[in-house]
Design a protein around this motif. Structure first.
Motif, short mmCIF file in Angstrom:
data_model
loop_
_atom_site.label_atom_id
_atom_site.label_comp_id
_atom_site.label_asym_id
_atom_site.label_seq_id
_atom_site.Cartn_x
_atom_site.Cartn_y
_atom_site.Cartn_z
N LYS A 49 -10.66 55.25 28.52
CA LYS A 49 -11.45 55.46 27.08
C LYS A 49 -12.56 54.09 27.08
O LYS A 49 -13.74 54.83 26.11
CB LYS A 49 -10.82 56.00 25.91
CG LYS A 49 -9.85 57.83 26.28
CD LYS A 49 -9.40 57.54 24.86
CE LYS A 49 -9.00 58.95 24.67
NZ LYS A 49 -8.74 59.58 23.65
N GLN A 54 -16.05 56.11 24.60
CA GLN A 54 -14.97 56.06 23.96
C GLN A 54 -13.77 55.37 22.51
O GLN A 54 -13.86 55.72 21.67
CB GLN A 54 -14.12 58.01 24.52
CG GLN A 54 -14.84 58.89 24.71
CD GLN A 54 -16.48 58.98 24.05
OE1 GLN A 54 -15.51 59.28 23.01
NE2 GLN A 54 -17.14 59.23 24.98
N LEU A 55 -13.73 54.55 23.48
CA LEU A 55 -13.06 53.51 22.34
C LEU A 55 -13.75 51.85 21.89
O LEU A 55 -14.23 51.96 22.89
CB LEU A 55 -11.87 53.39 23.11
CG LEU A 55 -10.75 54.63 22.53
CD1 LEU A 55 -9.35 53.66 23.00
CD2 LEU A 55 -9.99 54.14 20.93
N GLU A 56 -13.30 51.48 21.24
CA GLU A 56 -13.86 49.93 21.36
C GLU A 56 -13.05 49.29 21.35
O GLU A 56 -11.42 50.02 20.86
CB GLU A 56 -14.66 49.48 20.08
CG GLU A 56 -16.15 50.50 19.66
CD GLU A 56 -16.50 50.08 18.18
OE1 GLU A 56 -16.52 48.91 17.43
OE2 GLU A 56 -17.34 51.11 18.03
N ALA A 71 -22.96 52.90 23.10
CA ALA A 71 -22.66 54.78 22.80
C ALA A 71 -24.16 55.02 22.32
O ALA A 71 -24.52 55.48 21.19
CB ALA A 71 -21.65 55.20 21.80
N THR A 72 -25.57 54.49 23.51
CA THR A 72 -26.03 54.85 22.98
C THR A 72 -26.87 56.34 24.39
O THR A 72 -25.93 55.93 25.95
CB THR A 72 -27.58 52.94 23.78
OG1 THR A 72 -27.37 53.38 25.30
CG2 THR A 72 -27.52 52.88 23.00
N PRO A 73 -27.11 56.54 24.62
CA PRO A 73 -27.40 57.71 25.25
C PRO A 73 -27.87 58.04 26.64
O PRO A 73 -27.31 58.29 27.09
CB PRO A 73 -28.80 59.38 24.66
CG PRO A 73 -28.60 58.65 23.43
CD PRO A 73 -28.52 57.30 23.33
N LEU A 76 -24.59 56.86 28.01
CA LEU A 76 -23.43 58.13 28.27
C LEU A 76 -23.83 58.79 29.53
O LEU A 76 -22.89 59.18 29.64
CB LEU A 76 -23.42 58.86 27.01
CG LEU A 76 -22.73 58.25 25.66
CD1 LEU A 76 -23.40 58.59 24.45
CD2 LEU A 76 -21.49 57.93 25.88
N TRP B 102 -18.71 64.37 23.24
CA TRP B 102 -18.88 63.28 22.74
C TRP B 102 -19.13 62.40 24.77
O TRP B 102 -19.65 61.87 24.42
CB TRP B 102 -17.94 62.30 22.33
CG TRP B 102 -17.56 62.57 21.29
CD1 TRP B 102 -18.94 63.37 19.97
CD2 TRP B 102 -17.19 62.00 20.10
NE1 TRP B 102 -18.23 63.61 18.62
CE2 TRP B 102 -17.32 62.62 18.38
CE3 TRP B 102 -15.84 60.98 20.41
CZ2 TRP B 102 -16.14 62.54 17.78
CZ3 TRP B 102 -15.45 61.26 18.80
CH2 TRP B 102 -15.07 61.59 17.80
N THR B 107 -25.38 59.94 21.34
CA THR B 107 -24.28 59.74 20.83
C THR B 107 -23.65 60.78 19.50
O THR B 107 -24.08 61.50 19.02
CB THR B 107 -25.23 59.13 19.70
OG1 THR B 107 -25.70 59.52 18.76
CG2 THR B 107 -25.96 57.59 21.16
N ARG B 108 -22.15 60.32 19.49
CA ARG B 108 -21.66 60.27 17.93
C ARG B 108 -22.64 60.40 16.97
O ARG B 108 -22.08 61.78 15.99
CB ARG B 108 -20.44 60.08 17.57
CG ARG B 108 -19.33 60.01 18.46
CD ARG B 108 -17.56 59.41 18.01
NE ARG B 108 -17.58 58.02 19.21
CZ ARG B 108 -16.42 58.12 18.98
NH1 ARG B 108 -15.77 57.91 17.95
NH2 ARG B 108 -15.95 57.68 20.02
N ARG B 348 -17.32 56.35 13.74
CA ARG B 348 -17.37 55.62 14.90
C ARG B 348 -16.18 55.05 15.10
O ARG B 348 -16.03 54.18 16.06
CB ARG B 348 -18.20 54.78 14.34
CG ARG B 348 -20.18 56.10 13.86
CD ARG B 348 -20.92 54.72 14.82
NE ARG B 348 -22.49 55.31 15.09
CZ ARG B 348 -23.09 55.42 13.89
NH1 ARG B 348 -23.63 54.69 12.29
NH2 ARG B 348 -24.20 56.44 13.81
N ARG B 349 -15.88 54.53 13.71
CA ARG B 349 -14.23 53.33 14.14
C ARG B 349 -12.92 53.98 13.71
O ARG B 349 -13.06 53.81 15.14
CB ARG B 349 -14.66 52.95 12.55
CG ARG B 349 -15.48 51.98 11.89
CD ARG B 349 -15.96 50.35 13.05
NE ARG B 349 -17.00 49.95 12.92
CZ ARG B 349 -17.58 49.34 11.10
NH1 ARG B 349 -16.92 48.86 10.33
NH2 ARG B 349 -18.49 48.49 11.13
N SER B 352 -11.03 58.64 17.90
CA SER B 352 -11.44 58.29 19.10
C SER B 352 -10.80 59.49 20.01
O SER B 352 -9.78 59.97 19.26
CB SER B 352 -11.04 56.92 19.73
OG SER B 352 -9.78 57.50 19.00
#
Lengths: 296, 352
Positions: A49, A54-56, A71-73, A76, B102, B107-108, B348-349, B352
């Protein structure tokens, strides 16, 4: 291409106060079908992920296809991700799913998607909620493939499928990788799923990479040695011991070495992939036990 | 993304459209009849000055549909929050489909913007149409309603004009935000309902009376503001007066306080609720004695007025209806914007 598709340095991610992945350093070269194996809770899903954006990350950094996942198109579009349990919209038909893919992806391959669905013998107007687990997984895979990503990540895609559906899914994936050039990272806790598909293997236990390498090379450099009892430190220096077990008279070692083994005292057998992975998982638990004993 | 949102939502949207269409037809068919019955009745009663009686009769005749429609407009926003807002994100999270969508090249933030925008807009339009249709239909009833159901009174005010649009926007975004936090549909619906109901009760009770300084005025006592004046049959004890929560000549006002002032301008305790206000006037002789016979109340009322008793009433007049509607809609719009900002932050935060 020799660059890496996925590179992580001291990558970590915390959920609340619990670390799902910690201090994970890994490098996966491109152009492979990579199997990511590890027991449940090793951090496979979290790693994937993080890689798919999907995760930071809580700490450390991960680089995918030479870039930080963001997360930019455009980013992605380069990475495909098929999530665990291959979710689909149960209220939408298969055709709706393909339309969804076409509308949301700039590089969508409509012909390929339709052809795949037809080859699978699925009716486009069928609702996804009515599909079997195997068919659902195939629809999710089709969405991932028709997006035409440079890297396709699959998180335990076959975990819930019966053996026949597993084989069909893996076959479909194989055919696609032959037809279109892209890298695949595939996770599973079962080695048998990956054996026939993957040409690169990463064993992840407790966020740590135990071993990573091309499957052929790994198989060619690992041996099981059985013979009269002998202590581990009396083995040649170029033989790295992965696991050892002893009875009163006999010792069994799994060793990694690049040079051939000539010692006549040993009965040398080749390992299969499953034994190899298990040996590394054993090694991890043995190491940890040893570390705990030292602490005491 | 608009296509996908619409594809997922079109079933509920069609259902809501059908309900509103049925409502529109029913109101369109019955509305003109109601209006003409009202104007005929007014023309009739104006000649012999019995309009108060006509109001009561007319309103009680249509009490049931009036209450039912008011109720429908009141719950429409809550329904949008519960059944459209709360599940908007939680349904995706529960089915895992958020991971599917997603991982398309979107983008989300954009995903949420389209879902929130389109579904929210439909919620607002639905509540707005419902509110305005009912406002149009019930106009004659609102004019003849008793003081408890006055147009400015909390219950009716919230079900008229443009305020339902503000409620719907807020309830919807509240549902979405709670859904992002709670992540499960049923608990999210429950929390949304509880929070929305609490705010809907708190605002009329604590904020709305103070949107503008209420008007305070004193009036002579008469049938418009006196419910009854009890003259004890056995002479000796003082007569008791019960006030109505109404402003003479200002129908539709929202009465915040209605009190009786004695001749020196002090507030006489009681007068509303169960206890009457004690009038300091002789009840053994004069107009307020039981011996006065028929028409005693009117004579006694004249005497009470002559002594200098007055009604002091604090109220929000009907002229402020549209001003209050705009202010209240604005407050809810601000709350909606705040929650929207939070939902974008949290998607965003936290998820997930």
């Amino acid at each position: 291409m020799t660059s890496s598709v996925l590179e992580a340095q001291k990558l970590g991610r915390k959920y609340g106060r619990r670390w799902a992945l910690r201090d994970c350093t890994i490098e996966i070269p491109s152009g492979h079908v990579v199997g990511l194996v590890g027991p449940n809770g090793a951090g496979k899903t979290t790693l994937l992920k993080l890689a798919s954006g999907q995760l930071e990350a809580t700490e450390g950094a991960v680089t995918v296809l030479g870039d930080r996942p963001a997360a930019t198109p455009a980013r992605l579009a380069r990475i495909g991700f098929v999530a665990q349990d291959t979710p689909v919209y149960s209220g939408l038909s298969i055709a709706d799913h393909l339309r969804l893919g076409a509308r949301l992806n700039p590089r969508w391959d409509a012909a390929m998607a339709q052809e795949r669905i037809a080859r699978l013998g699925l009716a486009p107007d069928q609702r996804a909620g009515k599909l079997s687990g195997g068919q659902r997984a195939q629809v999710a895979l089709t969405l991932g493939l028709a997006k035409r990503p440079e890297l396709l990540i699959l998180d335990e895609p076959v975990a819930a499928l019966d053996p026949l559906a597993r084989r069909e899914f893996m076959q479909g994936l194989m055919e696609a990788t032959v037809e279109h050039e892209f890298s695949v990272v595939l996770s599973s806790h079962l080695v048998s799923d990956l054996e026939r598909v993957c040409d690169f293997l990463v064993v992840l236990v407790d966020s740590r990479v135990q071993v990573a390498g091309e499957t052929d090379k790994l198989l060619a450099t690992h041996y099981r040695l059985t013979g009269p009892r002998r202590d581990t430190d009396r083995l040649p220096a170029d033989q790295q011991v992965i696991s050892a077990s002893h009875t009163d008279r006999q010792s069994t070692f799994v060793v990694r070495t690049d040079s051939p083994i000539h010692d006549p005292a040993w009965t040398v057998t080749q390992l299969n992939l499953e034994d190899l992975v298990l040996a590394y998982m054993d090694k991890h638990t043995a190491d940890r036990r040893a570390a705990l004993e030292v602490q005491r | 993304m608009i296509w996908l949102t619409w594809r997922q939502f079109r079933g509920s949207a069609a259902m809501m459209a059908a309900v509103l269409a049925v409502l529109a037809v029913v109101l369109a068919v019955t509305g003109p009849g109601l209006a003409s019955a009202y104007s005929a009745g007014i023309a009739d009663c104006s000649t012999n000055n019995t309009c108060d009686r006509f109001y009561n009769l007319f309103f009680s005749q249509y009490n049931l549909p009036f209450m039912a429609l008011t109720f429908v407009v009141l719950i429409l926003p809550a329904l949008a929050g519960l059944f459209w807002g709360a599940p908007l994100i939680t349904r995706e999270l529960e089915a895992g489909t958020h991971l599917l969508v997603w991982n398309q090249s979107i983008t989300r933030g954009r995903w949420l913007a389209v879902k929130l925008g389109l579904t929210g807009l439909i919620s607002v339009v639905a509540a707005g149409l419902g509110g305005l249709m009912v406002t149009w239909w019930s106009a004659p009833l609102d004019e003849s309603a008793s003081e408890g159901m006055a147009l400015m009174a909390p219950l009716v005010f919230s079900a008229r004009g443009i305020a339902p649009m503000g409620y719907a926007a807020f309830a919807f975004v509240l549902g979405v935000t709670v859904g992002i936090l709670v992540r499960r549909t049923l608990p999210a619906m429950a929390v949304t309902l509880a929070v929305f109901a609490a705010i809907q009760l708190a605002l009329p009770a604590m904020v709305r009376p103070h949107l503008m300084a209420p008007v305070t005025a004193t009036f002579e006592l008469g049938p418009a503001n006196v419910d009854s004046l009890n003259i004890p049959r056995e002479g000796g004890s003082a007569p008791q007066l019960f006030l109505r929560e109404a402003v003479p000549g200002k129908l539709g006002s929202w009465v915040l306080a209605s009190e009786l002032l004695d001749p020196s301008g002090r507030v006489v305790p009681g007068g509303t609720g169960g206890t009457g206000a004690v009038i300091n006037v002789s009840s053994t002789s004069g107009p307020c004695s039981p011996k006065s016979g028929a028409g005693a109340e009117d004579g006694c009322m004249g005497e009470v007025n002559r002594l200098g008793y007055r009604q002091q009433v604090t109220y929000q007049p009907l002229e402020r209806f549209w001003l209050f509607q705009w202010i209240e809609t604005g407050i809810y719009a601000l709350l909606t914007i705040g929650l929207t900002w939070l939902s974008f932050r949290w998607i965003r935060r936290r998820v997930s």
